[in-house]
Design a protein around this motif. Sequence first.
Motif, PDB file in Angstrom:
ATOM      1  N   GLU A 184       3.931  14.947  -5.370  1.00  0.00           N
ATOM      2  CA  GLU A 184       3.852  13.893  -6.386  1.00  0.00           C
ATOM      3  C   GLU A 184       4.675  12.667  -6.003  1.00  0.00           C
ATOM      4  O   GLU A 184       4.309  11.550  -6.341  1.00  0.00           O
ATOM      5  CB  GLU A 184       4.336  14.434  -7.738  1.00  0.00           C
ATOM      6  CG  GLU A 184       3.456  15.510  -8.317  1.00  0.00           C
ATOM      7  CD  GLU A 184       2.069  15.004  -8.678  1.00  0.00           C
ATOM      8  OE1 GLU A 184       1.950  13.917  -9.269  1.00  0.00           O
ATOM      9  OE2 GLU A 184       1.099  15.703  -8.355  1.00  0.00           O
ATOM     10  N   GLY A 185       5.803  12.878  -5.305  1.00  0.00           N
ATOM     11  CA  GLY A 185       6.722  11.782  -5.009  1.00  0.00           C
ATOM     12  C   GLY A 185       6.332  10.904  -3.839  1.00  0.00           C
ATOM     13  O   GLY A 185       6.436   9.674  -3.903  1.00  0.00           O
ATOM     14  N   ILE A 186       5.899  11.511  -2.736  1.00  0.00           N
ATOM     15  CA  ILE A 186       5.597  10.735  -1.532  1.00  0.00           C
ATOM     16  C   ILE A 186       4.523   9.672  -1.764  1.00  0.00           C
ATOM     17  O   ILE A 186       4.664   8.546  -1.282  1.00  0.00           O
ATOM     18  CB  ILE A 186       5.250  11.671  -0.349  1.00  0.00           C
ATOM     19  CG1 ILE A 186       6.535  12.388   0.105  1.00  0.00           C
ATOM     20  CG2 ILE A 186       4.609  10.915   0.797  1.00  0.00           C
ATOM     21  CD1 ILE A 186       6.332  13.432   1.173  1.00  0.00           C
ATOM     22  N   PRO A 187       3.459   9.932  -2.530  1.00  0.00           N
ATOM     23  CA  PRO A 187       2.464   8.871  -2.759  1.00  0.00           C
ATOM     24  C   PRO A 187       2.980   7.669  -3.535  1.00  0.00           C
ATOM     25  O   PRO A 187       2.301   6.643  -3.612  1.00  0.00           O
ATOM     26  CB  PRO A 187       1.358   9.588  -3.548  1.00  0.00           C
ATOM     27  CG  PRO A 187       1.504  11.018  -3.190  1.00  0.00           C
ATOM     28  CD  PRO A 187       2.989  11.225  -3.017  1.00  0.00           C
ATOM     29  N   THR A 188       4.184   7.735  -4.085  1.00  0.00           N
ATOM     30  CA  THR A 188       4.751   6.588  -4.802  1.00  0.00           C
ATOM     31  C   THR A 188       5.522   5.665  -3.866  1.00  0.00           C
ATOM     32  O   THR A 188       5.979   4.610  -4.282  1.00  0.00           O
ATOM     33  CB  THR A 188       5.716   7.049  -5.919  1.00  0.00           C
ATOM     34  OG1 THR A 188       6.893   7.614  -5.326  1.00  0.00           O
ATOM     35  CG2 THR A 188       5.064   8.046  -6.850  1.00  0.00           C
ATOM     36  N   MET A 189       5.660   6.066  -2.606  1.00  0.00           N
ATOM     37  CA  MET A 189       6.496   5.324  -1.666  1.00  0.00           C
ATOM     38  C   MET A 189       5.698   4.309  -0.845  1.00  0.00           C
ATOM     39  O   MET A 189       4.519   4.495  -0.579  1.00  0.00           O
ATOM     40  CB  MET A 189       7.196   6.304  -0.714  1.00  0.00           C
ATOM     41  CG  MET A 189       8.108   7.281  -1.418  1.00  0.00           C
ATOM     42  SD  MET A 189       8.864   8.461  -0.275  1.00  0.00           S
ATOM     43  CE  MET A 189      10.009   7.374   0.588  1.00  0.00           C
ATOM     44  N   LEU A 190       6.400   3.250  -0.436  1.00  0.00           N
ATOM     45  CA  LEU A 190       5.842   2.258   0.474  1.00  0.00           C
ATOM     46  C   LEU A 190       6.278   2.584   1.893  1.00  0.00           C
ATOM     47  O   LEU A 190       7.296   3.272   2.094  1.00  0.00           O
ATOM     48  CB  LEU A 190       6.346   0.859   0.114  1.00  0.00           C
ATOM     49  CG  LEU A 190       5.941   0.318  -1.254  1.00  0.00           C
ATOM     50  CD1 LEU A 190       6.690  -0.975  -1.549  1.00  0.00           C
ATOM     51  CD2 LEU A 190       4.442   0.085  -1.302  1.00  0.00           C
TER      52      LEU A 190
ATOM     53  N   SER B 196       0.824  -1.207   0.000  1.00  0.00           N
ATOM     54  CA  SER B 196       0.000   0.000   0.000  1.00  0.00           C
ATOM     55  C   SER B 196       0.860   1.259   0.000  1.00  0.00           C
ATOM     56  O   SER B 196       1.942   1.305   0.566  1.00  0.00           O
ATOM     57  CB  SER B 196      -0.948  -0.002   1.203  1.00  0.00           C
ATOM     58  OG  SER B 196      -0.215   0.098   2.396  1.00  0.00           O
ATOM     59  N   ARG B 197       0.337   2.243  -0.664  1.00  0.00           N
ATOM     60  CA  ARG B 197       0.977   3.551  -0.746  1.00  0.00           C
ATOM     61  C   ARG B 197       0.031   4.570  -0.117  1.00  0.00           C
ATOM     62  O   ARG B 197      -1.182   4.354  -0.104  1.00  0.00           O
ATOM     63  CB  ARG B 197       1.252   3.902  -2.199  1.00  0.00           C
ATOM     64  CG  ARG B 197       2.174   2.881  -2.870  1.00  0.00           C
ATOM     65  CD  ARG B 197       2.445   3.204  -4.312  1.00  0.00           C
ATOM     66  NE  ARG B 197       3.067   2.114  -5.027  1.00  0.00           N
ATOM     67  CZ  ARG B 197       4.312   1.683  -4.847  1.00  0.00           C
ATOM     68  NH1 ARG B 197       5.068   2.227  -3.953  1.00  0.00           N
ATOM     69  NH2 ARG B 197       4.790   0.688  -5.563  1.00  0.00           N
ATOM     70  N   PRO B 198       0.566   5.673   0.402  1.00  0.00           N
ATOM     71  CA  PRO B 198      -0.327   6.654   1.036  1.00  0.00           C
ATOM     72  C   PRO B 198      -1.273   7.280   0.020  1.00  0.00           C
ATOM     73  O   PRO B 198      -0.902   7.560  -1.118  1.00  0.00           O
ATOM     74  CB  PRO B 198       0.628   7.692   1.614  1.00  0.00           C
ATOM     75  CG  PRO B 198       1.903   7.525   0.866  1.00  0.00           C
ATOM     76  CD  PRO B 198       1.957   6.102   0.420  1.00  0.00           C
ATOM     77  N   ALA B 199      -2.500   7.494   0.458  1.00  0.00           N
ATOM     78  CA  ALA B 199      -3.527   8.080  -0.400  1.00  0.00           C
ATOM     79  C   ALA B 199      -3.862   9.485   0.079  1.00  0.00           C
ATOM     80  O   ALA B 199      -3.527   9.879   1.200  1.00  0.00           O
ATOM     81  CB  ALA B 199      -4.782   7.208  -0.372  1.00  0.00           C
ATOM     82  N   GLU B 200      -4.544  10.221  -0.761  1.00  0.00           N
ATOM     83  CA  GLU B 200      -4.989  11.570  -0.430  1.00  0.00           C
ATOM     84  C   GLU B 200      -5.771  11.560   0.882  1.00  0.00           C
ATOM     85  O   GLU B 200      -6.629  10.720   1.095  1.00  0.00           O
ATOM     86  CB  GLU B 200      -5.872  12.098  -1.560  1.00  0.00           C
ATOM     87  CG  GLU B 200      -6.355  13.502  -1.361  1.00  0.00           C
ATOM     88  CD  GLU B 200      -7.177  14.010  -2.532  1.00  0.00           C
ATOM     89  OE1 GLU B 200      -8.154  14.727  -2.285  1.00  0.00           O
ATOM     90  OE2 GLU B 200      -6.839  13.687  -3.683  1.00  0.00           O
ATOM     91  N   GLY B 201      -5.429  12.478   1.773  1.00  0.00           N
ATOM     92  CA  GLY B 201      -6.103  12.589   3.055  1.00  0.00           C
ATOM     93  C   GLY B 201      -5.473  11.772   4.164  1.00  0.00           C
ATOM     94  O   GLY B 201      -5.841  11.919   5.326  1.00  0.00           O
ATOM     95  N   GLU B 202      -4.516  10.899   3.846  1.00  0.00           N
ATOM     96  CA  GLU B 202      -3.842  10.104   4.870  1.00  0.00           C
ATOM     97  C   GLU B 202      -2.623  10.856   5.402  1.00  0.00           C
ATOM     98  O   GLU B 202      -1.976  11.596   4.676  1.00  0.00           O
ATOM     99  CB  GLU B 202      -3.389   8.751   4.314  1.00  0.00           C
ATOM    100  CG  GLU B 202      -4.535   7.837   4.002  1.00  0.00           C
ATOM    101  CD  GLU B 202      -4.086   6.470   3.522  1.00  0.00           C
ATOM    102  OE1 GLU B 202      -4.867   5.537   3.697  1.00  0.00           O
ATOM    103  OE2 GLU B 202      -2.976   6.337   2.970  1.00  0.00           O
ATOM    104  N   GLN B 203      -2.326  10.623   6.677  1.00  0.00           N
ATOM    105  CA  GLN B 203      -1.157  11.260   7.281  1.00  0.00           C
ATOM    106  C   GLN B 203       0.088  10.461   6.949  1.00  0.00           C
ATOM    107  O   GLN B 203       0.089   9.237   7.010  1.00  0.00           O
ATOM    108  CB  GLN B 203      -1.316  11.342   8.802  1.00  0.00           C
ATOM    109  CG  GLN B 203      -0.097  11.984   9.464  1.00  0.00           C
ATOM    110  CD  GLN B 203      -0.284  12.195  10.942  1.00  0.00           C
ATOM    111  OE1 GLN B 203      -1.027  13.064  11.327  1.00  0.00           O
ATOM    112  NE2 GLN B 203       0.392  11.420  11.756  1.00  0.00           N
TER     113      GLN B 203
END
Length: 142
Positions: free
Chosen positions: A97-103, A46-53
């Motif tokens: 843009e980059g952080i949501p691509t991370m595990l 899972s990767r972080p989604a919009e609205g997640e800390q």
Amino acid sequence: MMMIMSNKLIHHKKRRSQSLRMNKRRKKIVPGSLMKAVVRPGSGESRPAEGEQVIYHCTVRTLDGVTVESTRSEFGGKGTPIRHVLVKSKLILGLLEGIPTMLKGEVAMFKMKPEIMHYGEEDCPVAVPDNFPKDSELHFEI
């Protein structure tokens, strides 16, 4: 009752305005302006989604390796990680843009051109000191 409708309308207009600004900012991303290298793989799928800390450490370096800014104590920071809610917090475009691509647990190096960091520009959501190398290509270790 009318006041609630009015608040909803104001909230809708505010979200639309933020969305338009975000789309304008995203147009600055062109091939080669943001590059990612995985330093240490993360776990899970899972990767972080919009609205997640998200909670992370960040070290910013020039291309020749000089540390400009860091949250890590070994690089002069306070040792306290950054906490952001994706899309709702103020982030530069490259990290947005980059952080949501991370595990979870992943360490990545993002190489960013100045146009997607947009420090010093009117629409930049992040304030930086005057001596910050705003016009330089930088590496962000997250």
